[in-house]
Structures are given as C-alpha cells and as structure tokens.
Design a protein around this motif. Sequence first.
Motif, short mmCIF file in Angstrom:
data_model
loop_
_atom_site.label_atom_id
_atom_site.label_comp_id
_atom_site.label_asym_id
_atom_site.label_seq_id
_atom_site.Cartn_x
_atom_site.Cartn_y
_atom_site.Cartn_z
N MET A 124 0.87 -1.16 0.13
CA MET A 124 -0.03 0.19 -0.03
C MET A 124 0.88 1.15 0.13
SD MET A 124 -3.11 -0.85 2.77
CE MET A 124 -3.82 0.43 2.54
N LEU A 125 2.08 1.18 0.33
CA LEU A 125 3.22 2.28 0.46
C LEU A 125 3.21 2.84 -0.84
CD1 LEU A 125 5.52 0.92 2.96
CD2 LEU A 125 3.75 2.58 3.22
N SER A 126 3.19 2.18 -1.99
CA SER A 126 3.61 2.42 -3.35
C SER A 126 2.29 3.16 -4.10
CB SER A 126 3.97 1.21 -4.18
OG SER A 126 4.32 1.60 -5.55
N THR A 335 12.45 -0.81 -7.08
CA THR A 335 13.63 -0.68 -6.20
C THR A 335 14.92 -1.35 -6.87
OG1 THR A 335 11.99 -0.86 -4.39
CG2 THR A 335 14.26 -1.45 -3.79
N VAL A 336 14.85 -2.52 -7.24
CA VAL A 336 15.99 -3.09 -7.82
C VAL A 336 16.63 -2.22 -8.86
CG1 VAL A 336 16.86 -5.13 -9.18
CG2 VAL A 336 15.30 -5.49 -7.10
N CYS A 337 15.55 -1.88 -9.85
CA CYS A 337 16.28 -0.95 -11.09
C CYS A 337 16.67 0.30 -10.65
CB CYS A 337 15.27 -0.94 -12.08
SG CYS A 337 14.57 -2.47 -12.97
N PHE A 506 1.68 11.76 1.77
CA PHE A 506 3.11 11.92 1.22
C PHE A 506 3.08 11.61 -0.24
CE2 PHE A 506 7.43 10.63 0.59
CZ PHE A 506 7.89 11.71 1.13
N SER A 507 2.23 10.63 -0.53
CA SER A 507 2.14 10.00 -1.96
C SER A 507 1.06 10.64 -2.82
CB SER A 507 1.77 8.51 -1.87
OG SER A 507 2.43 7.96 -1.37
N GLU A 508 0.75 11.93 -2.17
CA GLU A 508 -0.63 12.44 -3.01
C GLU A 508 -0.17 13.12 -4.31
OE1 GLU A 508 -3.86 14.39 -4.52
OE2 GLU A 508 -1.94 15.50 -4.13
N LEU A 509 -0.70 12.91 -5.45
CA LEU A 509 -0.44 13.54 -6.64
C LEU A 509 -1.74 14.18 -7.58
CD1 LEU A 509 1.59 13.68 -9.26
CD2 LEU A 509 0.81 11.50 -9.97
N SER A 510 -2.73 13.52 -7.48
CA SER A 510 -4.07 13.91 -8.31
C SER A 510 -4.60 15.30 -8.25
CB SER A 510 -5.12 12.95 -7.90
OG SER A 510 -4.93 11.33 -8.10
N THR A 544 11.77 5.09 -5.58
CA THR A 544 12.39 4.25 -4.45
C THR A 544 12.44 5.28 -3.46
OG1 THR A 544 13.53 2.95 -6.03
CG2 THR A 544 14.18 3.16 -3.59
N MET A 545 13.01 6.56 -3.59
CA MET A 545 12.92 7.44 -2.41
C MET A 545 11.37 7.73 -1.88
SD MET A 545 15.41 10.06 -4.24
CE MET A 545 15.36 11.44 -2.99
N LEU A 546 10.48 7.60 -2.63
CA LEU A 546 9.09 7.93 -2.37
C LEU A 546 8.68 6.85 -1.54
CD1 LEU A 546 6.49 9.80 -2.59
CD2 LEU A 546 5.98 8.50 -4.75
N VAL A 547 8.78 5.82 -2.04
CA VAL A 547 8.26 4.49 -1.00
C VAL A 547 9.21 4.38 0.19
CG1 VAL A 547 8.09 2.10 -1.18
CG2 VAL A 547 7.67 3.42 -3.03
N GLY A 548 10.46 4.52 -0.12
CA GLY A 548 11.27 4.46 1.35
C GLY A 548 10.79 5.54 2.41
N VAL A 549 10.70 6.60 1.88
CA VAL A 549 10.30 7.73 3.26
C VAL A 549 8.98 7.33 3.64
CG1 VAL A 549 9.96 10.33 3.33
CG2 VAL A 549 11.73 9.72 2.05
N ALA A 550 8.09 7.04 2.91
CA ALA A 550 6.71 6.74 3.23
C ALA A 550 6.71 5.43 4.20
CB ALA A 550 5.76 6.53 2.19
N ALA A 551 7.90 4.40 3.96
CA ALA A 551 7.82 3.24 4.64
C ALA A 551 8.38 3.60 5.92
CB ALA A 551 8.73 2.20 4.27
N ALA A 552 9.51 4.65 6.02
CA ALA A 552 10.02 5.00 7.24
C ALA A 552 9.10 5.74 8.16
CB ALA A 552 11.27 6.13 6.98
#
Length: 572
Positions: A124-126, A335-337, A506-510, A544-552
């Motif tokens: 759900m973080l992505s 994340t891998v790429c 934190f992930s809001e775009l629309s 990756t930064m977006l997902v990482g900060v949200a996860a933190a």
Amino acid sequence: MSATGIAAPEAPSWPARLLRGIRHDPWSAIAWATVAFMLVFVAWPLAELARQSFIGQESGRFGLENYQTFFGSSYFRRALFNSLTVGVLGTVIALAIGLPLALAFARYDFAGKPWIEVAILLSMLSPPFVGAYAWIMLFGRSGLVTEAARGIGIELPPIYGAFGIALASAFALYPVVFLVVRGGLARVNRTLEDAAASLGRGRIGVVRTVTLPLILPSVLTAALLVFLGIISDFGTPSILGEGERFPVLATLAFSLYLSEIGAEPGMAATTCAVLVVIAMALVVAVRIFSTRRSVADDTGGGAPPIRLQGRAGALLGFGTAVLVAIASTPQIVVTVCSFLEVRGVVFQPVFTLDNFARAIDALGDALWNSLVFAGLALALIILVGSAIGYVIARRTGPLTRTLDLLIMVPYVVPGTVLGIGYATVFNEPPLLLTGTATIIVTVYFVRRLPYMTRASAGIVYQIDRGLEDAARSLGDPPLTGFRRVMAPLMRPGILAGAAIAWVEVFSELSASIVLYTGGTRTLPIAAYQQALSGDVGMAAAYATMLVGVAAAGLVLFVIARGSERERSLGWL
C-alpha cells in the motif's frame, strides 16, 4: 442606579458570552467551526465547478450547452467509456486477488502468514503511478521482459491501454479488498458455515450460499473503494494511457483545465461534474443495494482461525506467498532497477548509485516540500480528526450529520476535481491561495481528514461513556477530560488513522499536480515528471525514495504503538 444606591451589574458583552459558551460546550464550537471550514474548502469549490459546467464554453450563456457538447462528442464519450471500462476491469482483478487472500487469512493459520501479511500491507506504500511505471519497465516497448521475449522471437502485446491501467491499479488497490473483506469475515460465525457443510454442501457451495451473503456489505464496500480509486486516479492512466491515446475522465479534466487557463473552465468543469455524479451515484447505489440484500448475523463473532499443519499449511503458505509476490512485483522491480546502470532506456546488470546521485542533484526542494507539507497536514489531520471523530461518535442531530457528510465528500470526490475547484475559486481575492504552500497543505488536509475521523470515531464507539462521566464529576472541563481520559484511550485508533493518512498524504498526486508551482513541487510530482520524461534511471530512483520515506514514516507509527504484540502491521 437603584433606590438603594447600588449599581445594577452590567450584562456581559457578547464576546464574553461567546467565550463562556465555548468553555461550557467546546464540542459544538469545534463542530460549527469545522462545518464553516468545510463549506469554504469543499462545498464552495464544488459548487463553483457545478455552476461553471452550466455556462456555455462558446456562448457564455447559462444552460446545457457544455453537457450537449460532452455527450455529443465521440472523444468525450470515449473518455467516459474508458474510465468505466478500466474501473470495472480493475475492480474485478482486485477482487480476484483480495478475496481469496482475505478468506485464507481469516479462516486459517499457516506457515509464513505474518510475513505475507506485512508484504500485503507494505504494497500500500507505493502510489499507483509507481506501479504503472514499473509495468512499463517490465512490459513496455523496451521493457526487460519485452526485450527478453523479443530475443527469442516472441512479440508480446503492449501493456499500454485499458488492460495495463486496470492491472496496475488492481495491484495497487487489492490490499483495500483484503483489509475490508477480512474485517467482514472476522464477524461471521463459522458455525453457520459448519452447519451448511454438515448438510452436504461442498466448500465452494458454502462460500457461495453462506459466506458471501454474510459478507456482501464488506465486498460491496471494498469494490466501491477500489472502483472510485481507479476512476479518480490521475497518474496511472496518464502514464499507461500515453496521454491523448487513451483518455479517461481524470486526465481529460486536467488537460481541459490547462487548455482553458485564463478563460472560463466550462468543459473542464463539466468533465469534473460527470466524475462527481458517477462517484456519488455509485455510493448511493451500493448503500441501497447493501441495505436490501445484506443478511444479518446475530450469532456472535467468528471462531479463531484453523491451524493448518504439514503439507496443507505449506501449500497454502506457498500459494499466498506467490500471489502476493506477483502483486508486489512493481515495488520490487522499481527498487532493484533504481540501483542498476542505464544505457539509453535499457537497464544493465551493473550495480550503481548514479541514478540516486543524479536524482538528488535535480531534486531541488521537492523532498523538503513533501516532508513539510505532509507533516503540517498530518498534524492538522490528527488534531482536528480526533476531535471531530469524538463529536461524530458522541453527538447526534443535524449539526453532526452535516459535519459527517461534509467531511466524507472529499473522500468520494476525485482529487483532480478538487484540485481544479481550488484553482478556480482560490485564484483571486478574498482568498488568493493559488501558487502557495497553504493551498497544497489545505488540499492534503481536506482529502485525508476522513481517515482520521473514521478511525477515531470507531474507537470512541468502543469506550464506555462512564469514564467521561467520572471525569466530569471530578470537575474536569470538557477539553481537559478529553485530554486526560479519552485521548489515551483513543490512541490506537488515532495512530491507525494517522498511519494511513501519512501514506496517502505523502504520496498524493491527483490534486497537487493541478495546484503546484516551481516552488511547491513535491516528491510525487518529481517522480511522475521523470516517469513521463523517459529518464528511467532517475524515475526509478525517485520512486524508490518516495516509497522509502513513506515506509520510514510508517515504521515510526508502528514503534509508537508501544507493546511488542502491537509492533506488527496487523493493527492497520
């Protein structure tokens, strides 16, 4: 002066009476203030868009000219059809993934269950548009899988269009189905299913004739949330729809708004109005259908899950792990790429941090803006949402019902619609907010306040009123009693609502894609822009930064829960 020579006391002034009334009943004051705020920042923008939709784009006269243009144009009708198509298809896929997982987790304990649940919740973080970008990295015209298949003479169909948008959206939203349906299954008494099985029903028959009717409201709610999430999403169809090649209502409204800047937003407002009508009609339809077709179960809660040992438990654990791994593919791929070298638009199997170095150099204030805007909005959501949740749970009457309705409207209205409404209304005095950080924080706050309100109200319903009565009997003023008694008891619900709100804010775009300027660009906008630009390395790094900060941030909320038992993500 009286006959005795003693002056009569003066009547208190109206400010003094107002302050005394607020001290005596602060909850009514909070409710009225919130209603006034929501009228300005929810009702007014939407009402203005509704008004603009009836002002003819060409003639300038009040009437149905814009709606005639909309439904008379094959392009607009195609956008409407595309939105409904991807919404239905994505909802079906999300249900196909989420329902079996919910049934498995509600009914059985098996090897690896806690870790698989964590993986589901972490997905759900992505943001959905990150998943869309990941699918392009895999199955795009130069994607990893596409190139590998082409090397052995196989030409794969493109991921772009209806199926790709529906698939990416479903993989991003299936956790909603899992959480909602699992909650419904937890309240079903399994003795009813056992009774049906003892009468000769097979497992599928029991699920079809007993379980599904009992959880029908939960299934319908989950389907509604997924469908609304898909048709209101801007990023995924913008990336996988390739702009004008596959228009949907959300992207169409945005492009029309850009083309109408400086003029009356007639067709953009009309497109927004159609989106809102679809959303509201679905909410009403699901509510009516659930009321008429739901089956009550008054026999008590569900029994503990059955522990599966040996081969059965291993097979169920392996099957659910594979399903979740497939659904989590976008996050894993991005994340891998992000750590792989890029040559042109093709990733090479060479580890590098160059993508992050270039991303940070071009980042500007985007990350800082995201942290500040999301942090301010979250603080307001926690403070206001917990108080309003308490009011909704403890008060009745027209004021409470109006407050509840106004707070839930932004949850149903697509973010692009609200963003266009803000840009239309707040671009001139008396509230000139366009281009400021205030308007970004406000739209974050308004859109995600329902999460905190619902989470807080849900926990307040479970708290005995006698505790508040005891505090009042000891002479505590209402707000003091709330702080000393209710707030600590509401802490689990507040933290749950805050965790979900943080991820979403934190992930809001629309909405922010409509309202941002160069000085208020955020990390999701930067990631979206790089995904559109074709710089695959930087886009992967930003995602990756977006997902990482949200996860933190989510980890901090988990730690705040306190006890070891509560440190899993299951409390969400």
